[in-house]
Design a protein around this motif. Structure first.
Motif, PDB file in Angstrom:
ATOM      1  N   VAL A   1      26.715  51.516  59.963  1.00  0.00           N
ATOM      2  CA  VAL A   1      26.505  52.545  58.184  1.00  0.00           C
ATOM      3  C   VAL A   1      28.235  51.007  57.306  1.00  0.00           C
ATOM      4  N   VAL A   2      27.609  50.012  55.963  1.00  0.00           N
ATOM      5  CA  VAL A   2      28.731  49.615  55.335  1.00  0.00           C
ATOM      6  C   VAL A   2      28.324  49.958  54.089  1.00  0.00           C
ATOM      7  N   ASN A   3      29.270  50.455  53.159  1.00  0.00           N
ATOM      8  CA  ASN A   3      30.159  50.923  52.118  1.00  0.00           C
ATOM      9  C   ASN A   3      30.039  49.918  51.276  1.00  0.00           C
ATOM     10  N   ARG A   4      29.264  49.460  50.022  1.00  0.00           N
ATOM     11  CA  ARG A   4      30.130  48.701  49.175  1.00  0.00           C
ATOM     12  C   ARG A   4      30.492  49.407  47.949  1.00  0.00           C
ATOM     13  N   HIS A   5      31.973  49.129  47.465  1.00  0.00           N
ATOM     14  CA  HIS A   5      32.327  49.464  46.043  1.00  0.00           C
ATOM     15  C   HIS A   5      33.257  49.290  45.499  1.00  0.00           C
ATOM     16  N   ASP A   6      32.271  48.318  44.449  1.00  0.00           N
ATOM     17  CA  ASP A   6      33.120  47.609  43.324  1.00  0.00           C
ATOM     18  C   ASP A   6      34.189  47.998  42.166  1.00  0.00           C
ATOM     19  N   GLU A   7      35.353  47.662  41.994  1.00  0.00           N
ATOM     20  CA  GLU A   7      35.769  48.082  40.572  1.00  0.00           C
ATOM     21  C   GLU A   7      36.511  47.692  40.482  1.00  0.00           C
ATOM     22  N   GLY A   8      36.715  48.004  38.968  1.00  0.00           N
ATOM     23  CA  GLY A   8      36.952  46.737  37.921  1.00  0.00           C
ATOM     24  C   GLY A   8      35.528  46.411  37.148  1.00  0.00           C
ATOM     25  N   ARG A   9      35.840  46.000  36.160  1.00  0.00           N
ATOM     26  CA  ARG A   9      35.186  45.013  35.385  1.00  0.00           C
ATOM     27  C   ARG A   9      34.312  43.390  35.742  1.00  0.00           C
ATOM     28  N   SER A  10      33.802  43.216  36.606  1.00  0.00           N
ATOM     29  CA  SER A  10      32.801  42.053  37.327  1.00  0.00           C
ATOM     30  C   SER A  10      33.096  40.764  36.010  1.00  0.00           C
ATOM     31  N   ARG A  11      33.745  39.839  36.676  1.00  0.00           N
ATOM     32  CA  ARG A  11      33.636  38.570  36.093  1.00  0.00           C
ATOM     33  C   ARG A  11      33.845  37.492  36.513  1.00  0.00           C
ATOM     34  N   PRO A  12      33.719  36.314  36.080  1.00  0.00           N
ATOM     35  CA  PRO A  12      33.367  34.352  36.782  1.00  0.00           C
ATOM     36  C   PRO A  12      34.675  34.436  36.985  1.00  0.00           C
ATOM     37  N   LEU A  13      34.720  34.137  38.633  1.00  0.00           N
ATOM     38  CA  LEU A  13      36.122  34.022  39.391  1.00  0.00           C
ATOM     39  C   LEU A  13      35.941  32.835  39.906  1.00  0.00           C
ATOM     40  N   PRO A  14      36.874  31.681  39.611  1.00  0.00           N
ATOM     41  CA  PRO A  14      36.721  30.110  40.347  1.00  0.00           C
ATOM     42  C   PRO A  14      36.217  30.534  41.780  1.00  0.00           C
ATOM     43  N   PRO A  15      35.259  29.211  41.889  1.00  0.00           N
ATOM     44  CA  PRO A  15      34.863  29.395  43.809  1.00  0.00           C
ATOM     45  C   PRO A  15      35.503  29.566  44.382  1.00  0.00           C
ATOM     46  N   THR A  16      36.856  28.588  44.545  1.00  0.00           N
ATOM     47  CA  THR A  16      37.657  29.358  45.380  1.00  0.00           C
ATOM     48  C   THR A  16      37.613  30.698  46.243  1.00  0.00           C
ATOM     49  N   ALA A  17      38.293  31.254  44.711  1.00  0.00           N
ATOM     50  CA  ALA A  17      38.371  32.830  45.127  1.00  0.00           C
ATOM     51  C   ALA A  17      37.564  33.656  45.846  1.00  0.00           C
ATOM     52  N   GLU A  18      36.187  33.421  45.465  1.00  0.00           N
ATOM     53  CA  GLU A  18      34.994  33.589  46.047  1.00  0.00           C
ATOM     54  C   GLU A  18      34.501  33.692  47.009  1.00  0.00           C
ATOM     55  N   ARG A  19      34.428  32.173  47.613  1.00  0.00           N
ATOM     56  CA  ARG A  19      34.521  31.615  49.049  1.00  0.00           C
ATOM     57  C   ARG A  19      35.204  32.777  49.646  1.00  0.00           C
ATOM     58  N   THR A  20      36.487  32.560  49.507  1.00  0.00           N
ATOM     59  CA  THR A  20      37.441  32.974  50.426  1.00  0.00           C
ATOM     60  C   THR A  20      37.020  34.243  50.731  1.00  0.00           C
ATOM     61  N   ALA A  21      36.947  35.533  49.845  1.00  0.00           N
ATOM     62  CA  ALA A  21      36.801  36.648  49.638  1.00  0.00           C
ATOM     63  C   ALA A  21      35.755  36.998  50.518  1.00  0.00           C
ATOM     64  N   TYR A  22      34.406  35.975  50.713  1.00  0.00           N
ATOM     65  CA  TYR A  22      33.521  36.600  51.059  1.00  0.00           C
ATOM     66  C   TYR A  22      33.872  36.000  52.670  1.00  0.00           C
ATOM     67  N   ARG A  23      34.683  35.182  52.791  1.00  0.00           N
ATOM     68  CA  ARG A  23      35.141  34.744  53.877  1.00  0.00           C
ATOM     69  C   ARG A  23      35.838  36.233  55.076  1.00  0.00           C
ATOM     70  N   VAL A  24      36.594  36.482  53.958  1.00  0.00           N
ATOM     71  CA  VAL A  24      37.687  37.772  54.317  1.00  0.00           C
ATOM     72  C   VAL A  24      36.423  38.726  54.995  1.00  0.00           C
ATOM     73  N   VAL A  25      35.544  38.845  54.037  1.00  0.00           N
ATOM     74  CA  VAL A  25      34.470  40.291  54.385  1.00  0.00           C
ATOM     75  C   VAL A  25      34.469  39.920  55.689  1.00  0.00           C
ATOM     76  N   GLN A  26      33.138  38.263  55.555  1.00  0.00           N
ATOM     77  CA  GLN A  26      32.861  38.104  57.226  1.00  0.00           C
ATOM     78  C   GLN A  26      33.619  38.141  58.269  1.00  0.00           C
ATOM     79  N   GLU A  27      34.916  37.555  57.927  1.00  0.00           N
ATOM     80  CA  GLU A  27      35.704  38.503  59.457  1.00  0.00           C
ATOM     81  C   GLU A  27      35.598  39.320  59.718  1.00  0.00           C
ATOM     82  N   ALA A  28      35.942  40.296  58.806  1.00  0.00           N
ATOM     83  CA  ALA A  28      36.289  41.691  58.506  1.00  0.00           C
ATOM     84  C   ALA A  28      35.551  42.349  59.810  1.00  0.00           C
ATOM     85  N   LEU A  29      34.071  41.630  59.151  1.00  0.00           N
ATOM     86  CA  LEU A  29      32.609  42.675  59.957  1.00  0.00           C
ATOM     87  C   LEU A  29      32.290  41.988  60.570  1.00  0.00           C
ATOM     88  N   THR A  30      33.107  40.657  61.070  1.00  0.00           N
ATOM     89  CA  THR A  30      32.173  40.666  62.618  1.00  0.00           C
ATOM     90  C   THR A  30      33.570  41.153  63.534  1.00  0.00           C
TER      91      THR A  30
END
Length: 379
Positions: A272-301
């Motif tokens: 069971v995985v629950n996603r919670h978004d907080e704050g107003r989403s906005r375009p982010l630098p590609p490096t920040a988005e890729r790093t965030a994705y890898r953080v979630v991926q490694e944590a779920l692994t």
């Protein structure tokens, strides 16, 4: 700062030299450092000024300095401009031109000695005798000429050493590039021979299990395993392409837009995985988005490996200056058949986040479970 200082020095030095020649020329014709002239002072100042200006411009226009120095010495035994002209001759003239200059200078000094011998008084005594002509020629022609030749030889040696150093540096960089390319190719071969082979076997076995599954649930799980394996092979193929390329270019990288697909894969495995978004989403630098994705991926692994079917929350928080990602599970219960890991997942993840200028915190929670918190600059 160094370049600016050298530029200022290049601009100031010629005029400092010209001023020095002017003052020494006046000292020469007033008797302080040469033969006193009976000409009016304004004439002497004008001649000295011409010598100073010619010396200041001598690095760029050398022949006017030679002419002014020759006339001043022949007329007034004014020596500073001739000394500077001889120095510049040593620094810039090639062998043939240099010999022509030496011959011309010798003729000039001989003629100046003859003219001085025709005069009466102190000038004939100082500049009209053969011995004094030879001494003045050595001091005014020989010494500055030798100094100029030495400076030119030193510059040539330094230029050769600089060129050799640059060549050695280029060769060193080339050898380093070759060694890096060879190592990248070796790693690519190892990954292809070991990892790709085993993942391919996993996909084949999953496909066979899906075809021969005794029930729909088993077939669905086998299809999921096969899909994840094929995606892993695609990602591995991209990584191998980057490793084999001498000028690696990155293909499309996962971003926050792909996060839901990553979470769905974990949900399909029974977590069971629950996603919670907080704050107003906005375009982010590609490096920040890729790093965030890898953080979630490694944590779920890590959740799959060590926490079994523990319920997991994924928080994506849009801060004014950063993107904060928090992944935490609510239990520390070990998974059945705890999967082996390299032990370097969080270490590599920390390095990735810090390279992006962020921070990473990971550890057990007081109320039980484990969490990974990353703050990634996103301004």
């Amino acid at each position: 700062m160094i370049d600016r200082t050298s530029t200022i020095a290049e601009r100031v030095t010629p005029w400092a030299l010209g001023t020095t020649v002017l003052l020494l020329s006046m000292a020469s014709v007033t008797g302080s450092a040469g033969v006193r002239s009976a000409l009016p002072l304004p004439v002497l100042v004008a001649v000295a000024a011409c010598c100073g200006v010619a010396a200041a411009l001598g690095r760029r226009w050398w022949w006017p300095l030679v002419v002014v120095g020759a006339v001043a010495h022949l007329w007034l035994v004014m020596w500073p401009a001739a000394v500077v002209a001889s120095y510049y001759a040593g620094t810039r003239l090639r062998r043939r031109d240099l010999w022509l200059y030496v011959v011309g200078a010798v003729v000039l000094f001989a003629l100046a000695g003859l003219v001085s011998s025709w005069n009466e008084g102190y000038r004939a005594l100082v500049a009209g005798t053969a011995v004094n002509v030879l001494l003045m020629g050595g001091a005014m022609l020989g010494l500055p000429l030798v100094a100029g030749l030495w400076v030119r030889a030193r510059r040539q040696v330094l230029d050769a050493m600089r060129a050799q150093s640059e060549q050695l540096l280029r060769e060193q960089v080339l050898r380093a590039d070759q060694a890096r390319d060879q190592e990248r190719a070796r790693i690519a071969r190892e990954m292809h021979d070991v990892v790709a082979h085993r993942v391919s076997l996993m996909v084949l076995h999953a496909g066979a299990l899906e075809v021969n599954a005794p029930d729909a649930r088993t077939a669905e799980a086998a299809a999921l395993i096969g899909g994840v394996g094929r995606e892993a092979l695609t990602n591995l193929r991209e990584v191998l392409g980057v490793l084999r390329s001498p000028d690696p270019g990155r293909g499309p990288q996962p971003t926050l837009a792909d996060l839901d697909r990553l979470l769905d894969q974990s949900r399909a495995l029974g977590i069971v995985v629950n996603r919670h978004d907080e704050g107003r989403s906005r375009p982010l630098p590609p490096t920040a988005e890729r790093t965030a994705y890898r953080v979630v991926q490694e944590a779920l692994t890590n959740v799959h490996k060590h926490a079994g079917d523990a319920e997991t929350d994924v928080y994506v928080r849009y801060r004014p200056a950063e993107l904060e990602v928090l992944v935490r599970n609510r239990s520390c219960a070990a998974a059945d058949g705890d999967l082996p890991g390299s032990g370097w997942g969080l270490v590599g993840l920390r390095e990735r986040v810090e390279l992006a200028g962020g921070r990473l915190e990971a550890g057990p929670r007081d109320e039980g479970g484990f969490q990974v918190l990353a703050g990634i600059p996103a301004a």
